[in-house]
Each structure stands twice: as C-alpha cells, then as structure tokens.
Design a protein around this motif. Structure first.
Motif: not given
Length: 168
Positions: A72-84
């Motif tokens: 599944k594609p990586i989404r750049y969102d608030s979850w991405f900011d926290i985890v990635h």
C-alpha cells in the motif's frame, strides 16, 4: 505486568527465536511477546520501502482480513510525522481517532478493535517498519504505552532475524 513477568516473557521470546530460521516463527514469537506485555487482539507487522514509497504487510494474526500479499502506498499525514519522522509510537484509543488515519477502520472495528499502538522499528536511523497492536477501545493506556518500550529491542531483533531468514 511486573519486571519479573516482563523478564520471563523476554526470555521466552529469546528462546523461541534462537531455535528458528523461519520468518513466520520469529513473527509469531514477537506476537506472543506483544500480547503478553501490552495485549493485542489483532497483530500485524508492516515493512517500509521508502524508495518506492510503499509499505508491505509481512505478518498478520488475521490473514483472512489482512493478508500479507501486496503493498500500500505511503501516506504523508500526521501518522507519518509521528512514526516515520519522529520515530515515536502512534497511539489512538478510539475508533473515531483511528478513522482519521486508517481507511480500513471499519474492518478494524468489525474485529472488535478500537485502539491501536504502532511501534516504529528503527535501526541505523532508518525506519524498517512497524509493529502494530490493536485491541478494544481505550486499551492502550499510558501505562501500556510505557510497557511497550520493552518491545522495541525485541522488535528490532525480529526484523533483523527475519531479514536473515529470508536471505537463506
């Protein structure tokens, strides 16, 4: 969970992965450890490929609902900011909060889950993937989030052990 119980669970995990070269057996041992330490009705492992900007489910406790095939594609969102970016555990304790970041929230809810803890696995400054534990609403209390810190090193070991197993 007290320190003796954590030590026993970690020793059990260590013994299990010391005896196997099978990736699924390693993930199963990590699943058992996570269920013992913080609980998880639904457990998955996601790996990350930032070059191609995709994530892949490497392991699942529910193969019918969450198969390991595909990406599944990586989404750049608030979850991405926290985890990635921050390499911090993402926690949502209601299905409403889960629905803000996960499009599959209806499936999650249908499995009796309404809270999530996504634990990032970082080695050498690189996010290898996440350990995803899901349970009933309000399950991942501040106390359980603190306990989840005990899962970080075993998760790194599991990712490295499965990478080794897949090369054989």
């Amino acid at each position: 969970m007290n320190s003796e119980q954590i030590a026993a669970a970690l020793a059990e995990f260590d013994a299990a992965i010391a005896k196997t070269t099978d990736a699924d057996a390693v993930w199963t041992a990590l699943q058992t450890l996570c269920r013992q330490v913080i609980g998880a009705k639904l457990f998955t492992i996601m790996t990350v490929d930032m070059i191609n900007e995709v994530a892949r489910r490497a392991y699942t406790s529910h193969p019918q609902e969450y198969p390991t095939s595909g990406t599944k594609p990586i989404r750049y969102d608030s979850w991405f900011d926290i985890v990635h970016k921050a390499h911090q555990t993402f926690v949502a304790n209601t299905i409403v909060d889960i629905s803000k970041v996960f499009g599959d929230h209806e499936t999650i809810w249908s499995l009796g889950c309404g809270s999530v803890a996504n634990i990032p696995v970082v080695v050498g400054g690189e996010l290898l993937g996440t350990v995803n534990c899901l349970d009933v609403e309000h399950h991942y209390t501040p106390e359980r989030v603190v306990l989840s810190k005990h899962l970080e090193m075993p998760a790194k070991l599991a990712f490295l052990a499965t990478a080794r197993a897949e090369k054989q």
